[in-house]
Design a protein around this motif. Structure first.
Motif, PDB file in Angstrom:
ATOM      1  N   LEU A   1      -1.923  -6.678   7.603  1.00 27.31           N
ATOM      2  CA  LEU A   1      -1.888  -5.227   7.778  1.00 27.31           C
ATOM      3  C   LEU A   1      -1.919  -4.926   9.271  1.00 27.31           C
ATOM      4  O   LEU A   1      -2.466  -5.704  10.060  1.00 27.31           O
ATOM      5  CB  LEU A   1      -3.127  -4.580   7.152  1.00 27.31           C
ATOM      6  CG  LEU A   1      -3.155  -4.377   5.640  1.00 27.31           C
ATOM      7  CD1 LEU A   1      -4.586  -4.092   5.189  1.00 27.31           C
ATOM      8  CD2 LEU A   1      -2.251  -3.225   5.236  1.00 27.31           C
ATOM      9  N   THR A   2      -1.377  -3.782   9.642  1.00 28.83           N
ATOM     10  CA  THR A   2      -1.528  -3.335  11.018  1.00 28.83           C
ATOM     11  C   THR A   2      -3.021  -3.274  11.329  1.00 28.83           C
ATOM     12  O   THR A   2      -3.796  -2.740  10.539  1.00 28.83           O
ATOM     13  CB  THR A   2      -0.876  -1.954  11.193  1.00 28.83           C
ATOM     14  OG1 THR A   2       0.529  -2.111  10.959  1.00 28.83           O
ATOM     15  CG2 THR A   2      -1.093  -1.412  12.587  1.00 28.83           C
ATOM     16  N   HIS A   3      -3.405  -3.885  12.445  1.00 30.37           N
ATOM     17  CA  HIS A   3      -4.832  -4.042  12.746  1.00 30.37           C
ATOM     18  C   HIS A   3      -5.133  -3.651  14.189  1.00 30.37           C
ATOM     19  O   HIS A   3      -4.250  -3.689  15.049  1.00 30.37           O
ATOM     20  CB  HIS A   3      -5.254  -5.489  12.495  1.00 30.37           C
ATOM     21  CG  HIS A   3      -4.277  -6.491  13.049  1.00 30.37           C
ATOM     22  ND1 HIS A   3      -3.180  -6.939  12.327  1.00 30.37           N
ATOM     23  CD2 HIS A   3      -4.193  -7.095  14.255  1.00 30.37           C
ATOM     24  CE1 HIS A   3      -2.487  -7.775  13.073  1.00 30.37           C
ATOM     25  NE2 HIS A   3      -3.073  -7.882  14.251  1.00 30.37           N
ATOM     26  N   ASP A   4      -6.391  -3.309  14.433  1.00 30.67           N
ATOM     27  CA  ASP A   4      -6.804  -2.981  15.798  1.00 30.67           C
ATOM     28  C   ASP A   4      -7.203  -4.262  16.535  1.00 30.67           C
ATOM     29  O   ASP A   4      -7.046  -5.362  16.011  1.00 30.67           O
ATOM     30  CB  ASP A   4      -7.923  -1.929  15.795  1.00 30.67           C
ATOM     31  CG  ASP A   4      -9.174  -2.406  15.070  1.00 30.67           C
ATOM     32  OD1 ASP A   4      -9.348  -3.631  14.898  1.00 30.67           O
ATOM     33  OD2 ASP A   4      -9.987  -1.542  14.672  1.00 30.67           O
ATOM     34  N   GLU A   5      -7.754  -4.117  17.726  1.00 29.11           N
ATOM     35  CA  GLU A   5      -8.066  -5.304  18.535  1.00 29.11           C
ATOM     36  C   GLU A   5      -9.187  -6.138  17.927  1.00 29.11           C
ATOM     37  O   GLU A   5      -9.340  -7.309  18.231  1.00 29.11           O
ATOM     38  CB  GLU A   5      -8.421  -4.881  19.969  1.00 29.11           C
ATOM     39  CG  GLU A   5      -7.197  -4.362  20.721  1.00 29.11           C
ATOM     40  CD  GLU A   5      -7.511  -3.856  22.114  1.00 29.11           C
ATOM     41  OE1 GLU A   5      -8.692  -3.524  22.383  1.00 29.11           O
ATOM     42  OE2 GLU A   5      -6.572  -3.795  22.929  1.00 29.11           O
ATOM     43  N   ARG A   6      -9.970  -5.524  17.039  1.00 26.59           N
ATOM     44  CA  ARG A   6     -10.999  -6.293  16.330  1.00 26.59           C
ATOM     45  C   ARG A   6     -10.389  -7.113  15.201  1.00 26.59           C
ATOM     46  O   ARG A   6     -11.065  -7.939  14.594  1.00 26.59           O
ATOM     47  CB  ARG A   6     -12.048  -5.341  15.722  1.00 26.59           C
ATOM     48  CG  ARG A   6     -12.826  -4.529  16.753  1.00 26.59           C
ATOM     49  CD  ARG A   6     -13.709  -3.491  16.075  1.00 26.59           C
ATOM     50  NE  ARG A   6     -12.918  -2.539  15.288  1.00 26.59           N
ATOM     51  CZ  ARG A   6     -13.440  -1.582  14.522  1.00 26.59           C
ATOM     52  NH1 ARG A   6     -14.762  -1.463  14.409  1.00 26.59           N
ATOM     53  NH2 ARG A   6     -12.654  -0.753  13.863  1.00 26.59           N
ATOM     54  N   GLY A   7      -9.152  -6.802  14.844  1.00 28.92           N
ATOM     55  CA  GLY A   7      -8.503  -7.465  13.709  1.00 28.92           C
ATOM     56  C   GLY A   7      -8.681  -6.675  12.428  1.00 28.92           C
ATOM     57  O   GLY A   7      -8.255  -7.123  11.361  1.00 28.92           O
ATOM     58  N   TYR A   8      -9.279  -5.494  12.529  1.00 28.34           N
ATOM     59  CA  TYR A   8      -9.547  -4.713  11.321  1.00 28.34           C
ATOM     60  C   TYR A   8      -8.323  -3.878  10.924  1.00 28.34           C
ATOM     61  O   TYR A   8      -7.645  -3.318  11.793  1.00 28.34           O
ATOM     62  CB  TYR A   8     -10.740  -3.771  11.539  1.00 28.34           C
ATOM     63  CG  TYR A   8     -12.070  -4.479  11.696  1.00 28.34           C
ATOM     64  CD1 TYR A   8     -12.181  -5.861  11.546  1.00 28.34           C
ATOM     65  CD2 TYR A   8     -13.220  -3.758  11.997  1.00 28.34           C
ATOM     66  CE1 TYR A   8     -13.395  -6.493  11.698  1.00 28.34           C
ATOM     67  CE2 TYR A   8     -14.452  -4.385  12.146  1.00 28.34           C
ATOM     68  CZ  TYR A   8     -14.535  -5.759  11.999  1.00 28.34           C
ATOM     69  OH  TYR A   8     -15.738  -6.381  12.158  1.00 28.34           O
TER      70      TYR A   8
ATOM     71  N   ALA B   1      -4.016   0.985   9.228  1.00 30.29           N
ATOM     72  CA  ALA B   1      -2.603   1.019   8.879  1.00 30.29           C
ATOM     73  C   ALA B   1      -1.959   2.399   8.943  1.00 30.29           C
ATOM     74  O   ALA B   1      -0.773   2.528   8.646  1.00 30.29           O
ATOM     75  CB  ALA B   1      -2.397   0.396   7.495  1.00 30.29           C
ATOM     76  N   THR B   2      -2.691   3.431   9.329  1.00 30.40           N
ATOM     77  CA  THR B   2      -2.060   4.755   9.380  1.00 30.40           C
ATOM     78  C   THR B   2      -2.125   5.375  10.772  1.00 30.40           C
ATOM     79  O   THR B   2      -1.751   6.531  10.956  1.00 30.40           O
ATOM     80  CB  THR B   2      -2.717   5.718   8.370  1.00 30.40           C
ATOM     81  OG1 THR B   2      -4.126   5.715   8.583  1.00 30.40           O
ATOM     82  CG2 THR B   2      -2.413   5.310   6.934  1.00 30.40           C
ATOM     83  N   ASN B   3      -2.576   4.600  11.752  1.00 26.98           N
ATOM     84  CA  ASN B   3      -2.643   5.115  13.118  1.00 26.98           C
ATOM     85  C   ASN B   3      -1.290   4.890  13.802  1.00 26.98           C
ATOM     86  O   ASN B   3      -0.889   3.757  14.071  1.00 26.98           O
ATOM     87  CB  ASN B   3      -3.772   4.394  13.864  1.00 26.98           C
ATOM     88  CG  ASN B   3      -3.951   4.910  15.276  1.00 26.98           C
ATOM     89  OD1 ASN B   3      -2.992   5.271  15.945  1.00 26.98           O
ATOM     90  ND2 ASN B   3      -5.199   4.937  15.719  1.00 26.98           N
ATOM     91  N   VAL B   4      -0.591   5.977  14.036  1.00 29.37           N
ATOM     92  CA  VAL B   4       0.793   5.918  14.535  1.00 29.37           C
ATOM     93  C   VAL B   4       0.883   5.157  15.859  1.00 29.37           C
ATOM     94  O   VAL B   4       1.678   4.228  16.010  1.00 29.37           O
ATOM     95  CB  VAL B   4       1.346   7.348  14.697  1.00 29.37           C
ATOM     96  CG1 VAL B   4       2.733   7.336  15.321  1.00 29.37           C
ATOM     97  CG2 VAL B   4       1.378   8.058  13.342  1.00 29.37           C
ATOM     98  N   ASN B   5       0.065   5.534  16.819  1.00 37.62           N
ATOM     99  CA  ASN B   5       0.157   4.919  18.149  1.00 37.62           C
ATOM    100  C   ASN B   5      -0.249   3.456  18.120  1.00 37.62           C
ATOM    101  O   ASN B   5       0.345   2.616  18.789  1.00 37.62           O
ATOM    102  CB  ASN B   5      -0.721   5.668  19.154  1.00 37.62           C
ATOM    103  CG  ASN B   5      -0.127   7.031  19.457  1.00 37.62           C
ATOM    104  OD1 ASN B   5       1.093   7.221  19.359  1.00 37.62           O
ATOM    105  ND2 ASN B   5      -0.980   7.984  19.788  1.00 37.62           N
ATOM    106  N   LEU B   6      -1.282   3.186  17.324  1.00 34.64           N
ATOM    107  CA  LEU B   6      -1.773   1.805  17.255  1.00 34.64           C
ATOM    108  C   LEU B   6      -0.682   0.875  16.717  1.00 34.64           C
ATOM    109  O   LEU B   6      -0.446  -0.204  17.254  1.00 34.64           O
ATOM    110  CB  LEU B   6      -3.024   1.746  16.377  1.00 34.64           C
ATOM    111  CG  LEU B   6      -3.740   0.402  16.364  1.00 34.64           C
ATOM    112  CD1 LEU B   6      -5.248   0.611  16.450  1.00 34.64           C
ATOM    113  CD2 LEU B   6      -3.409  -0.384  15.126  1.00 34.64           C
ATOM    114  N   HIS B   7       0.004   1.334  15.670  1.00 38.41           N
ATOM    115  CA  HIS B   7       1.066   0.499  15.107  1.00 38.41           C
ATOM    116  C   HIS B   7       2.188   0.288  16.123  1.00 38.41           C
ATOM    117  O   HIS B   7       2.659  -0.824  16.340  1.00 38.41           O
ATOM    118  CB  HIS B   7       1.624   1.125  13.830  1.00 38.41           C
ATOM    119  CG  HIS B   7       2.712   0.294  13.208  1.00 38.41           C
ATOM    120  ND1 HIS B   7       2.457  -0.786  12.424  1.00 38.41           N
ATOM    121  CD2 HIS B   7       4.068   0.371  13.310  1.00 38.41           C
ATOM    122  CE1 HIS B   7       3.604  -1.354  12.051  1.00 38.41           C
ATOM    123  NE2 HIS B   7       4.584  -0.657  12.575  1.00 38.41           N
TER     124      HIS B   7
END
Ligand SMILES: Cc1ncc(C[n+]2csc(CCOP(=O)(O)OP(=O)(O)O)c2C)c(N)n1
Ligand SMILES: [Mg+2]
Lengths: 262, 366
Positions: free
Chosen positions: B225-232, B235-241
């Motif tokens: 899944l799309t994940h943040d820097e923690r690896g969590y 999946a719905t954060n546009v900029n993060l993806h």
């Protein structure tokens, strides 16, 4: 430590619906893992895709949330490459028995040293309630709107026939028994399979006349046939009611296993 | 002391992997790649490594990713039909930044096609075959020597860039036998371990995070899944993806100069051949038969990311001629980067281009 110490505290709230049985099964599993005295850094949780497969993401160990159906193939790689790691797999009925069915029978055949906990809610929960290979005959789902016409798999029979060393089935009602079964699975070298029948109020119960969560749990309890009782009925030549499922320890043996340290 | 052997390409590939420290092979038999699995099955257990024949190529790809997270250098080898089955998990490797090596000894496709005949029809599939945007590294050997060297190199690149690295061989190179010089040892650049206290998917300037090996106490969560820097999962954060996928692409594409591996012959020529894999041998014969400086040649070993800047080395080029065992998959890529005509010279069916077929094209002129 208790089972609570295994959770990631920074991952709440979780994605499970109110009334979901997955939390109960995760608790039982972690309580058993905790009793093994394993260190967190030597324990790995692996899963596929589905609501049930989200479990590893809430646990404070190394964890691998993989692709739909493939958890056992990934877990095989982890375990064979480092046999010092204790590998526990969370999976769902669709993940394990539909798209992952081939990996399931081959992991059983290899009798690879993994413990697999299948949260069988008899439905595809994550995608909104489609029929699965364990949806009972006549049950309603979004893809069986006239009642399921296909007979379901008996996952435990499948695991036994394919060669697993340890096989048990319980339900989200039988928390003590379930915890003990997972513990026995963790202690048994080779492939251990624990099927946990569980309620899914959102995707299954709602469409199948379980108005309250507890109605479904009561149903699971009422339709559980203890193995000892099943054996007695069998000896007496009596019929086993078709809507009942057998619970208890269904297999414990010591066939040669893969991935066990010498 | 180096030593000389007379080996098949697939043997050289397996030996290159062993020399590079590959300790895990998960695979499923398929012609014309099977000799690689067979060689690994014979050799790995004796070296304390693991060979496992999985139930299919989906499982093979999964197993090498799982093994890689324990820190192992892992690989699989396959051909077209198996390569197609691997696609979903190749995307998983790209998303989770899992180092691994995938060998594709290409055969004629589509479908079951020509199991025993060479082809290069999977060059675009290896670049774009899994869903979503990502980048990979692909190396193309044209000799038994290169089968060895590029396989060994693939492991270093996989660890350095944290991507699946493809050895895009073909049946001709995989099954040809020729002299090979085996070095004493090959260079091994270890994977950069995650530093304690740093988030597992936080990258520095090189855009590549440290690797949180399982069993080392990192408690890393790895998800497709799309994940943040923690690896969590996130999946719905546009900029993060957007930023995550951009980093996955940029970490490879920005390194195209470092990754480039090509050789240039006769850079002042007006007619220039470009080839990779088995067709390189046909072009070499043409150059051998026509000594002089009138024909240029660019042999590409790192096909992905494509070394576009290498084309500029041929300043007088009036035409690029691209013999491939497909209908112009890389010729189309070359076309994107130059202003002169690019002539695709496709050949399908399993035979290599004959030198005289290539000279005939030259003689036809512009
Ligand atoms: C290859 C692939 N096909 C389909 C899906 C969509 N999908 C996600 S979860 C799921 C079913 C999950 O059902 P189950 O394993 O029973 O898990 P539950 O959600 O019920 O716990 C499906 C079909 C997917 N992610 N990947
Ligand atoms: Mg389910």
């Amino acid at each position: 430590m208790t089972f609570e110490d295994w959770f990631r505290k920074d991952r709440l709230p979780h994605i499970f619906c109110a009334g979901c049985g997955n939390g109960t099964i995760i608790n039982c599993t972690l309580a058993a893992v905790d009793q093994m005295g394993w260190k967190k850094e030597e324990t790995v949780f692996v899963s596929g895709i589905g609501c049930s497969s989200r479990a590893p993401g809430y646990i404070m160990t190394d964890s691998l949330h993989t692709t739909h159906g493939r958890a056992l193939a990934f877990a095989t790689g982890v375990k064979m490459a480092n046999k010092n790691l204790h590998v526990v797999v969370f999976t769902g009925d669709g993940d394990l028995a539909a798209i992952g069915g081939n990996h399931f029978i081959h992991a059983c055949r290899r009798n690879i040293d993994l413990t697999v906990v299948c949260m069988n809610n008899q439905i595809y929960g994550m995608t909104g309630g489609q029929g699965s290979p364990t949806t009972p005959l006549k049950c309603l789902s979004t893809t069986t709107p006239y009642g399921c016409a296909e007979p379901p798999f008996d996952l435990c029979e499948l695991a036994i026939a394919a060669g697993a060393n340890y096989v048990s089935r319980w339900t989200s009602y039988h928390v003590k028994e379930l915890e003990k079964a997972v513990l026995a699975g963790l202690q048994t070298p080779g492939f251990s399979f624990i099927e946990a029948m569980t309620q899914c109020p959102t995707a299954f119960g709602r469409r199948n006349k379980f108005r309250q969560v507890i109605d479904h749990v009561e149903y699971l309890k009422a339709h559980s046939l203890l193995k000892a009782k099943r054996d007695r009925l069998f000896e007496e030549g009596k019929e086993i009611p078709p809507d009942m499922f057998v619970v208890g320890e269904l297999m414990r043996r010591n066939r040669p296993a893969m991935g066990v340290l010498p | 002391m180096t030593r000389t052997e007379f080996w098949q390409g697939n043997t050289a590939c397996a030996e290159g992997a062993l020399a590079a420290g590959c300790t895990f092979f998960g695979g499923y038999p398929i012609t014309p790649s099977t000799e690689i699995a067979e060689h690994m099955a014979a050799k790995l257990p004796k070296k304390g490594g693991v060979f496992i024949q999985m139930e299919d190529e989906i499982a093979s790809m999964a197993s090498i990713i799982g093994a890689s997270w324990t820190g192992a250098r892992s690989m699989t080898a396959t051909s077209g039909p198996g390569f197609s089955l691997m696609m979903e998990n190749i995307g998983f490797a790209a998303m989770t930044e899992t180092p691994c090596v995938v060998v594709n000894v290409q055969r004629g496709g589509p479908s079951t096609g020509q199991p025993t005949m060479g082809a290069q029809g999977d060059m675009m599939q290896c670049r774009f075959g899994s869903h979503g945007d990502y980048s990979v590294i692909a190396l193309c050997p044209s000799s038994v020597q290169e089968m060895y060297e590029l396989t060994a190199k693939a492991f270093n690149l996989a660890d350095r860039y944290r991507v699946p690295v493809f050895l895009m061989a073909d049946e001709i190179v995989g099954h040809m036998r020729e002299k090979i010089i085996i070095p004493d040892s090959v260079e091994k650049i270890p994977r950069k371990e995650l530093e304690k206290g740093v988030l597992p998917f936080k990258a520095g300037d090189d855009l590549i995070p440290g690797f949180a090996t399982f069993g080392k106490g990192h408690h890393v969560h790895v998800t497709g899944l799309t994940h943040d820097e923690r690896g969590y999962p996130c999946a719905t954060n546009v900029n993060l993806h957007h930023n995550l996928v951009k980093r996955l692409v940029d970490k490879v594409e920005n390194a195209r100069h470092d990754l480039a591996d090509f050789s240039v012959i006769n850079p002042d020529a007006e007619e220039v051949f470009i080839a990779y894999g088995a067709p390189v041998r046909a072009v070499q014969q043409v150059l051998h038969d026509r000594p002089g400086q009138d024909i240029g040649f660019l042999q590409i070993r790192t096909v992905w990311p494509f070394p576009d800047f290498a084309l500029a080395r041929f300043k007088n080029a009036r035409r690029f001629l691209v013999p491939e065992l497909n209908f112009g998959q890389i010729a189309r890529e070359i076309e994107r980067h130059v202003n002169v005509p690019v002539l695709s010279i496709p050949k399908l069916g399993g035979d290599l281009h004959l030198p005289r077929e290539l000279t005939a094209v030259l003689e036809r002129g512009l």
